[in-house]
Scaffold this motif. Structure first.
Motif, PDB file in Angstrom:
ATOM      1  N   ALA A 112       0.812  -1.225   0.000  1.00  0.00           N
ATOM      2  CA  ALA A 112       0.000   0.000   0.000  1.00  0.00           C
ATOM      3  C   ALA A 112       0.836   1.261   0.000  1.00  0.00           C
ATOM      4  O   ALA A 112       0.386   2.313  -0.473  1.00  0.00           O
ATOM      5  N   GLY A 113       2.042   1.189   0.514  1.00  0.00           N
ATOM      6  CA  GLY A 113       2.913   2.360   0.552  1.00  0.00           C
ATOM      7  C   GLY A 113       2.297   3.506   1.331  1.00  0.00           C
ATOM      8  O   GLY A 113       1.771   3.319   2.436  1.00  0.00           O
ATOM      9  N   ASP A 114       2.329   4.701   0.745  1.00  0.00           N
ATOM     10  CA  ASP A 114       1.821   5.891   1.429  1.00  0.00           C
ATOM     11  C   ASP A 114       0.312   5.851   1.634  1.00  0.00           C
ATOM     12  O   ASP A 114      -0.223   6.655   2.410  1.00  0.00           O
ATOM     13  N   ASN A 115      -0.390   4.961   0.951  1.00  0.00           N
ATOM     14  CA  ASN A 115      -1.850   4.867   1.069  1.00  0.00           C
ATOM     15  C   ASN A 115      -2.294   3.886   2.139  1.00  0.00           C
ATOM     16  O   ASN A 115      -3.490   3.619   2.279  1.00  0.00           O
ATOM     17  N   TYR A 116      -1.337   3.341   2.918  1.00  0.00           N
ATOM     18  CA  TYR A 116      -1.716   2.307   3.885  1.00  0.00           C
ATOM     19  C   TYR A 116      -2.706   2.821   4.923  1.00  0.00           C
ATOM     20  O   TYR A 116      -3.600   2.082   5.359  1.00  0.00           O
ATOM     21  N   GLY A 117      -2.593   4.082   5.311  1.00  0.00           N
ATOM     22  CA  GLY A 117      -3.486   4.628   6.338  1.00  0.00           C
ATOM     23  C   GLY A 117      -4.951   4.601   5.954  1.00  0.00           C
ATOM     24  O   GLY A 117      -5.825   4.691   6.826  1.00  0.00           O
ATOM     25  N   ARG A 118      -5.241   4.473   4.661  1.00  0.00           N
ATOM     26  CA  ARG A 118      -6.622   4.357   4.187  1.00  0.00           C
ATOM     27  C   ARG A 118      -6.910   2.976   3.626  1.00  0.00           C
ATOM     28  O   ARG A 118      -7.980   2.730   3.038  1.00  0.00           O
ATOM     29  N   ASN A 119      -5.963   2.065   3.794  1.00  0.00           N
ATOM     30  CA  ASN A 119      -6.136   0.666   3.369  1.00  0.00           C
ATOM     31  C   ASN A 119      -5.548  -0.268   4.424  1.00  0.00           C
ATOM     32  O   ASN A 119      -4.664  -1.067   4.138  1.00  0.00           O
ATOM     33  N   PRO A 120      -6.033  -0.195   5.645  1.00  0.00           N
ATOM     34  CA  PRO A 120      -5.406  -0.938   6.742  1.00  0.00           C
ATOM     35  C   PRO A 120      -5.706  -2.431   6.689  1.00  0.00           C
ATOM     36  O   PRO A 120      -6.783  -2.851   6.247  1.00  0.00           O
ATOM     37  N   VAL A 121      -4.752  -3.207   7.150  1.00  0.00           N
ATOM     38  CA  VAL A 121      -4.901  -4.665   7.223  1.00  0.00           C
ATOM     39  C   VAL A 121      -4.424  -5.109   8.599  1.00  0.00           C
ATOM     40  O   VAL A 121      -3.248  -4.934   8.935  1.00  0.00           O
ATOM     41  N   GLY A 122      -5.335  -5.658   9.389  1.00  0.00           N
ATOM     42  CA  GLY A 122      -4.975  -6.141  10.712  1.00  0.00           C
ATOM     43  C   GLY A 122      -5.394  -7.581  10.900  1.00  0.00           C
ATOM     44  O   GLY A 122      -5.770  -8.272   9.945  1.00  0.00           O
ATOM     45  N   THR A 123      -5.344  -8.034  12.142  1.00  0.00           N
ATOM     46  CA  THR A 123      -5.846  -9.365  12.501  1.00  0.00           C
ATOM     47  C   THR A 123      -7.118  -9.253  13.324  1.00  0.00           C
ATOM     48  O   THR A 123      -7.614 -10.251  13.834  1.00  0.00           O
ATOM     49  N   GLY A 124      -7.645  -8.035  13.484  1.00  0.00           N
ATOM     50  CA  GLY A 124      -8.740  -7.787  14.411  1.00  0.00           C
ATOM     51  C   GLY A 124     -10.072  -8.375  13.997  1.00  0.00           C
ATOM     52  O   GLY A 124     -10.217  -8.944  12.907  1.00  0.00           O
ATOM     53  N   PRO A 125     -11.088  -8.249  14.840  1.00  0.00           N
ATOM     54  CA  PRO A 125     -12.394  -8.857  14.580  1.00  0.00           C
ATOM     55  C   PRO A 125     -13.160  -8.228  13.429  1.00  0.00           C
ATOM     56  O   PRO A 125     -14.121  -8.819  12.926  1.00  0.00           O
ATOM     57  N   PHE A 126     -12.737  -7.026  12.982  1.00  0.00           N
ATOM     58  CA  PHE A 126     -13.409  -6.367  11.865  1.00  0.00           C
ATOM     59  C   PHE A 126     -12.376  -5.919  10.834  1.00  0.00           C
ATOM     60  O   PHE A 126     -11.295  -5.448  11.190  1.00  0.00           O
ATOM     61  N   ALA A 127     -12.737  -6.062   9.560  1.00  0.00           N
ATOM     62  CA  ALA A 127     -11.872  -5.657   8.459  1.00  0.00           C
ATOM     63  C   ALA A 127     -12.401  -4.377   7.822  1.00  0.00           C
ATOM     64  O   ALA A 127     -13.611  -4.130   7.797  1.00  0.00           O
ATOM     65  N   PHE A 128     -11.492  -3.594   7.304  1.00  0.00           N
ATOM     66  CA  PHE A 128     -11.840  -2.316   6.694  1.00  0.00           C
ATOM     67  C   PHE A 128     -12.599  -2.525   5.378  1.00  0.00           C
ATOM     68  O   PHE A 128     -12.242  -3.385   4.573  1.00  0.00           O
ATOM     69  N   VAL A 129     -13.635  -1.703   5.160  1.00  0.00           N
ATOM     70  CA  VAL A 129     -14.402  -1.735   3.917  1.00  0.00           C
ATOM     71  C   VAL A 129     -14.324  -0.400   3.185  1.00  0.00           C
ATOM     72  O   VAL A 129     -13.907  -0.324   2.027  1.00  0.00           O
ATOM     73  N   GLU A 130     -14.734   0.674   3.861  1.00  0.00           N
ATOM     74  CA  GLU A 130     -14.861   1.962   3.168  1.00  0.00           C
ATOM     75  C   GLU A 130     -14.745   3.100   4.171  1.00  0.00           C
ATOM     76  O   GLU A 130     -15.187   2.993   5.306  1.00  0.00           O
ATOM     77  N   TRP A 131     -14.166   4.200   3.699  1.00  0.00           N
ATOM     78  CA  TRP A 131     -14.044   5.405   4.525  1.00  0.00           C
ATOM     79  C   TRP A 131     -14.446   6.612   3.698  1.00  0.00           C
ATOM     80  O   TRP A 131     -13.794   6.952   2.717  1.00  0.00           O
ATOM     81  N   ARG A 132     -15.529   7.241   4.084  1.00  0.00           N
ATOM     82  CA  ARG A 132     -15.970   8.477   3.461  1.00  0.00           C
ATOM     83  C   ARG A 132     -15.641   9.603   4.437  1.00  0.00           C
ATOM     84  O   ARG A 132     -16.350   9.800   5.432  1.00  0.00           O
ATOM     85  N   SER A 133     -14.579  10.308   4.152  1.00  0.00           N
ATOM     86  CA  SER A 133     -14.060  11.307   5.087  1.00  0.00           C
ATOM     87  C   SER A 133     -15.143  12.296   5.503  1.00  0.00           C
ATOM     88  O   SER A 133     -15.881  12.822   4.669  1.00  0.00           O
ATOM     89  N   GLY A 134     -15.225  12.509   6.813  1.00  0.00           N
ATOM     90  CA  GLY A 134     -16.196  13.448   7.356  1.00  0.00           C
ATOM     91  C   GLY A 134     -17.607  12.925   7.423  1.00  0.00           C
ATOM     92  O   GLY A 134     -18.504  13.612   7.937  1.00  0.00           O
ATOM     93  N   ASP A 135     -17.839  11.707   6.945  1.00  0.00           N
ATOM     94  CA  ASP A 135     -19.198  11.158   6.913  1.00  0.00           C
ATOM     95  C   ASP A 135     -19.311   9.830   7.643  1.00  0.00           C
ATOM     96  O   ASP A 135     -20.041   9.711   8.625  1.00  0.00           O
TER      97      ASP A 135
END
Length: 520
Positions: A189-212
């Motif tokens: 992901a490089g510099d875009n990792y902060g908006r494409n996170p990958v963890g081991t947690g109970p929930f995975a990232f889907v979408e981020w609409r800034s401010g919403d």
């Protein structure tokens, strides 16, 4: 001796369950009929959470702010696990650990733990995480500045070597900022990792609409089993009253940081449950000592004396906070509860200003984000400062630029808060007052004091609890006298849910765990 986590609860910090006042306001409406709750939204598998701030980044090494941490808590896991009452347990990524010496800890990872991209967790990810944290000089790198290196033994075993003994080290490994990241995902992901996170947690990232809004989905392969809700949606609702209305109308199921003006009325509504808990948060107004006239301690003390903090706190928090007399809430280990506070003395304030060369006062500014409590403090202080000749304008800045600009030192005075997440004085003092932590790491006053630096290092490195306490008590005394802050309030945590929400337990540091929360 090998320590397994079923015995680890003895290492929990002392604040523990005493922090939870919990569930004080519970509505007492009539019994419900069987079936769907009359006010419940149609999609029971989706938990909608209203929170006041948008995350800055979902990269644990790019920010340490509260809105980001609240989301990261769901996406990532840490080596250690901290429950809602700050007890450290064995539900983290480390299956067991061994204390080899005061500066060596051998860990064994759980086997078969998967990241959201299908990669298996290994010791290489742990090593990569902590090396990257240091290389980037992450805002929360102070949590593990005792760590010298991670030595990999094999895929599931590693040794953490410290440069010096560090009492809170194990507890710090449960902080969201020490979450374990996947090396492959970060590099791709490089510099875009902060908006494409990958963890081991109970929930995975889907979408981020800034401010919403920000959407997560359940990760069915989580090592503790699937989470209770299929989907979590964080809705960003900055205005307190709008968040309260959204809960009242069931547009959201749960809201964080209920405004003091709304809490009592909201919690009295039928089918709403309010949670009031003692917290670890200190509200403060800081001075940029890198600028005149705030480089003069007499000016800083004069402003403290010119402000009726107790009255302002009652107005701003409506009784849901305690007036602060120093930098640490009494719930934090090694807090100095004997500090006298400055009180309210306008004549003494005028005398100090004259002594410092400002008999007619001066012009300055108070910065704040759009948090209504902070804005109210600023407005009250603007009027009170006028009585001693200080003309203070108020500048309201959006959250992310606010943090960036205060980190660069562009401000004069500024309103902010700090949560001593681990419940230990090290977390509540080092980042905010040590001279190596200027800027985004926490010390936005740019205040430095050689003796305080020494005491904070001693408190961090000394394994003797009594010696740590003595160091921290003295450091707080000097901080009080030097007044890089106006100490404002120790805030209660106020949260609320609809009564069909099950499993919510407020986290003492505000990092609420949603793994077990669902709509019934």
């Amino acid at each position: 001796m090998r320590l397994f986590f079923r015995d680890f609860r003895a290492l929990a910090i002392t604040v523990g369950t005493a922090l939870i006042i919990g569930g004080l306001f519970i509505s007492c409406g009539g019994a419900e009929t069987e079936g769907e709750h009359p006010a419940k939204r149609d999609n029971a598998e989706t938990l909608v959470v209203g929170m006041p701030g948008d995350p800055r980044s979902l990269d644990p090494h790019r920010t340490n702010d509260q809105p980001s941490s609240r989301v990261k808590k769901q996406i990532y896991d840490t080596l250690m696990y901290q429950t809602s009452d700050l007890t450290v347990t064995g539900d983290g990524l480390a299956e067991s650990y061994e204390v080899i010496s005061p500066t060596e800890f051998a860990f064994t990872l759980r086997q078969g733990v998967l990241f959201h991209n299908g990669e298996e967790l290994t010791s290489e990810d742990v090593k990569f995480t902590f090396e990257r944290m240091r290389e980037l000089n992450a805002p929360a790198a102070f949590l593990v500045n005792a760590l010298d290196r991670v030595e990999i033994i094999d895929d599931y075993n590693f040794v953490m070597h410290l440069s010096f003994p560090f009492g809170p080290f194990i507890t710090h490994l449960a902080h969201p900022a020490t979450a374990i990241i996947n090396k492959k995902a970060v590099l791709e992901a490089g510099d875009n990792y902060g908006r494409n996170p990958v963890g081991t947690g109970p929930f995975a990232f889907v979408e981020w609409r800034s401010g919403d809004s920000l959407t997560l989905r359940r990760f069915d392969d989580h090592f503790r089993g699937p989470a209770a809700s299929e989907r979590v949606i964080f809705r960003i609702i900055t205005e307190d009253t709008q968040r309260a209305i959204a809960l009242e109308t069931s547009e959201v199921d749960l809201i964080y940081d209920v405004g003091p003006n709304d809490f009592r009325d909201l919690a009295a509504i039928e089918n709403v449950i309010g949670f009031q808990t003692s917290g670890l948060t200190t509200f403060y107004m800081g001075f940029n000592v890198g600028k005149e006239p705030f480089d003069d301690v007499r000016v800083r003390q004069a402003i403290n004396l010119a402000l009726d903090v107790e009255a302002a706190t009652q107005v701003a928090f409506r009784g849901y906070a305690t007036t602060a007399k120093g930098p640490l809430a009494p719930t934090v280990q090694f807090a100095n509860t004997d500090l006298p506070g400055y009180g309210y003395d306008v004549e003494r304030a005028k005398a100090l200003l004259a002594e410092a060369g400002y008999p007619d006062g001066f012009s300055t500014s108070i910065w704040t984000n759009d948090n209504p409590v902070r804005v109210m403090y600023a407005e009250i202080f603007q009027e009170q400062l006028r009585a001693v000749g200080i003309a203070a304008s108020i500048e309201i800045v959006e959250w992310a630029p606010y943090l960036d600009r205060t980190a660069r030192g562009e401000h004069d005075m500024f309103m902010l808060g700090w949560v001593a997440v681990t419940g230990d004085a090290d977390y509540g003092l080092y980042s905010l007052f040590h001279s190596e932590e200027f800027g985004d790491a926490g010390n936005r006053t740019f205040w430095a004091h050689e003796e305080v630096d020494r005491l904070l290092v001693d408190g961090k490195t000394n394994p003797d609890p009594q010696a740590r306490e003595a160091a921290y008590l003295q450091a707080q005394k000097i901080i009080f006298e030097e007044a890089p802050w106006t100490f404002l309030a120790f805030r209660d945590e106020l949260n609320a849910t609809r009564d069909y929400v099950q499993g919510f337990q407020p986290h003492a540091a505000g990092h609420h765990i949603l793994y077990q929360v669902y709509n019934n």
